[in-house]
Design an enzyme around this catalytic site. Structure first.
Site, short mmCIF file in Angstrom:
data_model
loop_
_atom_site.label_atom_id
_atom_site.label_comp_id
_atom_site.label_asym_id
_atom_site.label_seq_id
_atom_site.Cartn_x
_atom_site.Cartn_y
_atom_site.Cartn_z
N ARG A 1 -6.53 2.08 13.74
CA ARG A 1 -5.18 2.15 13.19
C ARG A 1 -5.15 3.14 12.03
NH1 ARG A 1 -4.45 0.03 8.16
NH2 ARG A 1 -5.77 -1.69 7.43
N GLU B 1 0.84 -1.20 0.00
CA GLU B 1 0.00 0.00 0.00
C GLU B 1 0.87 1.25 0.00
OE1 GLU B 1 -2.46 1.89 -0.05
OE2 GLU B 1 -4.36 0.93 0.44
N ASN C 1 -9.76 6.18 2.38
CA ASN C 1 -8.77 5.98 1.33
C ASN C 1 -8.81 7.17 0.39
OD1 ASN C 1 -7.18 3.47 1.39
ND2 ASN C 1 -9.18 2.47 1.49
N ASP D 1 -10.09 2.55 -3.67
CA ASP D 1 -8.99 2.48 -2.71
C ASP D 1 -8.14 3.73 -2.91
OD1 ASP D 1 -6.91 1.53 -0.93
OD2 ASP D 1 -7.66 -0.48 -1.26
#
Length: 752
Positions: A334, A250, A391, A439
Site C-alpha cells: 500500500r 498522517e 517515511n 516517521d
C-alpha cells in the site's frame, strides 16, 4: 639582535598573554624574570614589550610597571593579535562582533565589485572559486581557498580603505571560516552560494551578489551559534486543531494560498481538510496515505490501489475519483509517504499493507516497499526496492539529493540525485536515536529537518548535516508527521496515532503550536527565510502542487514590478530567478510603471508563451483590468506585495496574494535586536537603537512601527529610540541616514 629573534619573542610573549597567564589589570614580572622564563636577555624582552605596547596588549607606567590591558584595547585588526586570540578560543561576543563586521563591510564591497571589478579580477575570482571547489574534501585546504576567494572579492571593490584593511580582514575571515566549516557537511552546503557570488560579479548583477554574500554570512552565523550550543529540549503549548480524534492521522499538507490544512486518517480510510475552522472529509473503502491539493482545483490521494485525482466538489460519502496511475506492482503493498518535489513530480513510498478491511492492524512480515517517482504525464519511474516503511521525503535547497527514512531501520538516509534523475548510493544522514523511530518530517527555512519520532513522544530537529539540534517535547506518544503553516508559516502542525493501549489524552489528534514570538528560541523564520519561502510559494502556486506540469517543459512566468530600479524589487527579481533555476521555469522580468505599460506587458507575456505572472502593480485599483486581461489570455495571475482592490476599494479575495505581514516582520526584527542586547548583557539605560525609516512606503512604516513596538515591550526606553529617515531605499541611503544619527548618541552609548 636579529629581527627573526625579536619576532619570535614577540610571538611567544603575545600568545602567552593571550592564553591568560596574566589577567588584564595585572602586571608582568620584571624584565629579568621574564627573560629567564623565555630564555632570552632583558634587552630582547624590553624590545618585545615595546612591540606589544604598540599592539595594545600592554601599557608601561611609573609605579605599576608593565600591565596587561583589557582585550578591548588590543589592536583587533592586527592579524598576529587575532591569531593569538583564536589559539585560545574566541569568546562568543568576539564571534558575534566579527559577524557584525562582515555584515557591515562585505555586502557593500560585493556591490562595488559588481560595478568596478576589472576583467582580470573577475577571472581571478572565478579561478579562486575553482580552487575552492577542488578543495571541498579537505577542511584545511578549503579554509585557505575560502579566505583567498573572499579576499579577491574585497580587492575587486577598488576601495582604498578596504584594500589597506585586507591583511586584518583576511585574518578575521579565516577565523570565521575555521569556526563555521568545522561542522560536518558544511563545506559542500555553502559551495553553491560561493558560485552564485562569483557568477553575480562576473555578470555585474549586484542584487544577486549581495544576496549571495548575505546568505553566506547569515549561514556562518547560524552554524557558529549552533556549534556553540548543546542540543536543547523545548516544550511548547499544544492544542488540537479540531475536536475529532483519529486512529492514524498522517500526511499533513499546508495549502498556503487557501490557508487550508490537509491530512488523512490512514486506518480510518479518510481524507480531511480544515479551512476557516470547518473540517470536511471524504470517505474511502481502503487506506489513504496522502492528500495533496493541485492548482487545477482537485487533489491527489494515494490509496492502497493507486494514485487518484479527487474531485473536491464530490460528496464526502461518494468521492469522485479518477485513476492517475498504479505505481507499485507488488501485490499486498500500500502507499505510505507521498510528497511533491520542486518540479511538481510526486514521489511515493510504499510498504507491505499492515491494515485489514476494517483498518485493524496486520503484522509486518516482509520488506517489500519501494520508492517511485510519478512525472507530469503519469509515467512511473521505480527508484528503490526492498524498503521496510518509507517515511520522510525532503529535498535540500540545492536539489542535489533526497532525504528519506526507513522506519524499520530507525535511520534517515540521503540519496544523491544524478543528472539523469536516478538515485546514487545510499548514505547514512541521521543515525538511530533513543527517542523513537523516524516517521514523517518537515523542512524549515534554514534547511533543518523536523522529524516526528514514532513511539518517542517528540520531534527532533536535525541540522543540515544530520546532527541533532534540539528535541521538541510533544503531548502525544506516537507523532507521525508535521508541517509548517499559518499566514506567516509560523504554526507547526503535528499529526499523531492513537495506540490500542496506554494512549495519552491527545494521542490521535492533529495538534498545533506557534513557533514565532511565543517561543523566541524557535523563531527560525528569519527575514531571509521568509523571503525564500515566499519565492517558493509563488513558484508552487503558479506551477501547481502535483503532476500537472512536466519537468521536461520549460514553463515561462512573468514577474512585473512597478519600480524596477529600486533595490527591493531587484532583490525580488533575483530571488525569483533563483527559484526559477531551482524549480525549472523561466522568469520574464518586466517593469510596469503605469497602467498602460502593465496591460501591454500582459499581452507581451502571452505572446511569449508565458503561463502566468506575478505582479506588484503600479496602482492596486488596476486589479479588475489586470485580472480581465489575464483571463482573456488564459493566464494565471498572483499579486505580490500590494493587493488588488475592486471598483469599491475592497480587496479582491479571489486573486491569489502573497504579501508580507510588515508589522509582524518588524516585531521579529525588534525582538531579535532586543535579544542580541540581552545576550551581550547590555543595560537598557546605556542602550540606544537607531531605526532607519522610509515612511513613504506603507509596508516600510509598518515594519519600523513593529520594530519599535517590540523594543519598547522588551524594556528599551522610548527616548532611546532614534529615527533616521532614509532618502533612498538602497544600502548607501541606509548608511547615510545612520551616519547622520550616530552623532546624536551619548558618548558611552551602546547602539543596536
Amino acid at each position: 639582535m636579529s629581527s627573526s629573534f625579536h619576532a619570535s619573542t614577540v610571538d611567544r610573549l603575545g600568545a602567552w598573554i593571550a592564553q591568560g597567564n596574566v589577567m588584564p589589570g595585572q602586571s608582568l614580572k620584571v624584565e629579568a624574570a621574564l627573560g629567564e622564563e623565555f630564555g632570552v636577555s632583558r634587552t630582547v624582552i624590553r624590545e618585545a614589550i615595546k612591540t606589544l605596547v604598540a599592539k595594545g596588549l600592554l601599557e608601561v607606567g611609573p609605579k605599576v610597571g608593565t600591565r596587561v590591558l583589557p582585550v578591548r584595547n588590543w589592536n583587533l585588526f592586527d592579524p598576529q593579535v587575532v591569531g593569538w586570540l583564536a589559539a585560545k578560543g574566541l569568546p562568543q561576543s568576539f564571534v558575534l562582533d566579527l559577524l557584525d563586521l562582515r555584515r557591515a563591510i562585505e555586502p557593500m564591497a560585493v556591490r562595488w565589485a559588481c560595478e568596478r571589478a576589472t576583467p582580470e579580477q573577475i577571472a581571478g575570482i572565478q579561478a579562486a572559486y575553482v580552487r575552492l571547489e577542488a578543495s571541498v574534501a579537505d577542511q584545511v585546504d578549503y579554509n585557505v581557498a575560502d579566505q583567498r576567494f573572499h579576499e579577491a572579492v574585497l580587492a575587486a571593490s577598488h576601495n582604498q580603505l578596504i584594500e589597506q584593511m585586507l591583511p586584518a580582514l583576511g585574518a578575521l575571515l579565516a577565523i570565521s571560516f575555521e569556526v563555521s566549516s568545522a561542522v560536518p557537511g558544511e563545506l559542500g552546503r555553502t559551495l553553491p552560494l560561493h558560485k552564485d557570488l562569483a557568477d553575480a560579479i562576473a555578470n555585474r548583477d549586484s542584487a544577486r551578489g549581495v544576496w549571495a554574500c548575505m546568505s553566506l554570512i547569515e549561514n556562518a552565523g547560524e552554524v557558529i551559534t549552533r556549534s556553540r550550543q548543546p542540543p536543547l529540549k523545548i516544550s511548547m503549548k499544544w492544542l488540537p486543531v479540531c475536536d475529532q480524534r483519529f486512529k492514524l492521522a498522517e500526511g499533513p499538507f499546508w495549502d498556503h494560498t487557501h490557508q487550508a490544512l490537509y491530512w488523512v486518517d490512514i486506518a480510518g480510510f479518510r481524507a480531511l481538510r480544515l479551512n476557516e475552522g470547518k473540517v470536511c472529509f471524504w470517505q474511502f473503502n481502503e487506506p489513504v496515505s496522502a492528500f495533496i491539493p493541485t492548482h487545477s482545483g482537485d487533489a491527489l490521494v494515494t490509496l492502497a490501489s493507486g494514485v487518484y485525482r479527487l474531485d473536491l466538489d464530490s460528496p464526502s460519502s461518494q468521492p469522485a475519483l479518477r485513476l492517475l496511475c498504479a505505481a507499485d506492482p507488488v501485490a499486498g503493498n500500500r502507499a505510505n509517504e507521498a510528497r511533491c518535489d520542486r518540479h511538481g513530480r510526486l514521489w511515493l513510498g510504499t510498504m507491505q499493507n499492515n491494515l485489514d478491511d476494517q483498518g485493524g492492524d496486520l503484522p509486518l512480515e516482509r520488506r517489500s516497499g519501494g520508492l517511485f517517482r510519478i512525472d507530469g504525464q503519469a509515467s512511473v519511474t521505480p527508484l528503490l526496492a526492498g524498503q521496510g516503511i518509507v517515511n520522510t521525503l525532503l529535498w535540500p535547497a540545492d536539489g542535489a539529493s533526497v532525504l528519506t527514512a526507513d522506519t524499520l531501520d530507525g535511520v534517515i538516509y540521503r540519496y544523491p540525485i544524478h543528472a539523469d534523475h536516478s538515485l546514487g548510493e545510499r548514505q547514512l544522514w541521521a543515525a538511530e536515536h533513543p527517542r523513537g523511530a523516524p516517521d514523517g518530517s518537515a523542512m524549515d527555512a534554514q534547511g533543518f529537518v523536523w522529524n516526528a519520532r514514532w513511539g518517542g513522544g517528540c520531534l527532533i530537529r536535525f541540522a543540515p548535516d544530520g546532527s541533532v539540534d534540539r528535541v521538541i517535547e510533544l503531548p502525544v506518544s506516537h507523532p507521525t508527521s508535521c508541517v509548517f503553516g499559518g499566514p506567516q508559516m509560523s504554526t507547526l502542525f503535528v499529526t499523531s496515532a492513537r495506540p490500542a493501549e496506554g494512549a495519552l489524552e491527545l494521542d490521535g489528534y492533529v495538534i498545533q503550536a506557534q513557533l514565532v514570538n511565543k517561543n523566541k528560541e524557535l523563531a527560525m523564520l528569519s527575514r531571509h527565510g521568509i523571503r525564500s519561502l515566499c519565492c517558493a510559494a509563488v513558484a508552487t502556486a503558479i506551477l501547481g502542487m502535483s503532476a500537472g506540469v512536466s519537468a521536461a517543459d520549460k514553463v515561462k512566468i512573468g514577474f512585473l514590478v512597478k519600480q524596477a530600479e529600486e533595490p527591493w524589487f531587484q532583490t525580488e527579481w533575483a530571488f525569483a530567478e533563483k527559484a526559477g533555476q531551482e524549480h525549472g521555469f523561466e522568469v520574464i522580468k518586466i517593469a510596469v510603471p503605469d497602467g498602460e505599460k502593465t496591460l501591454s506587458a500582459i499581452d507581451s507575456l502571452a505572446a511569449n508563451g508565458a503561463k502566468g505572472f506575478v505582479i506588484c502593480p503600479p496602482d492596486v485599483s488596476l486589479g479588475p483590468s489586470i485580472v480581465a486581461k489575464a483571463k482573456a489570455n488564459d493566464m494565471k495571475v498572483m499579486a505580490v506585495d500590494d493587493r488588488f482592490v475592486d471598483a469599491k476599494g475592497k480587496f479582491m479575495e479571489d486573486v491569489p496574494y502573497l504579501g508580507m505581514a510588515a508589522f509582524e516582520v518588524g516585531q521579529k526584527q525588534g525582538a531579535a535586536m532586543a535579544t542580541e542586547a540581552q545576550n551581550r548583557k547590555w543595560d537598557w539605560k546605556e542602550t540606544y537603537a537607531i531605526i532607519n525609516t522610509y515612511n513613504e512606503l506603507d509596508t516600510g512604516k509598518k515594519r519600523t512601527d513593529g520594530s519599535v513596538d517590540a523594543l519598547k515591550k522588551a524594556g528599551l526606553p522610548e527616548d532611546h529610540i532614534l529615527f533616521a529617515p532614509q532618502k533612498t531605499l538602497d544600502v548607501p541611503g541606509s548608511m547615510d541616514s545612520t551616519g547622520a544619527a550616530l552623532p546624536k548618541l551619548p558618548a558611552a552609548a551602546k547602539n543596536l
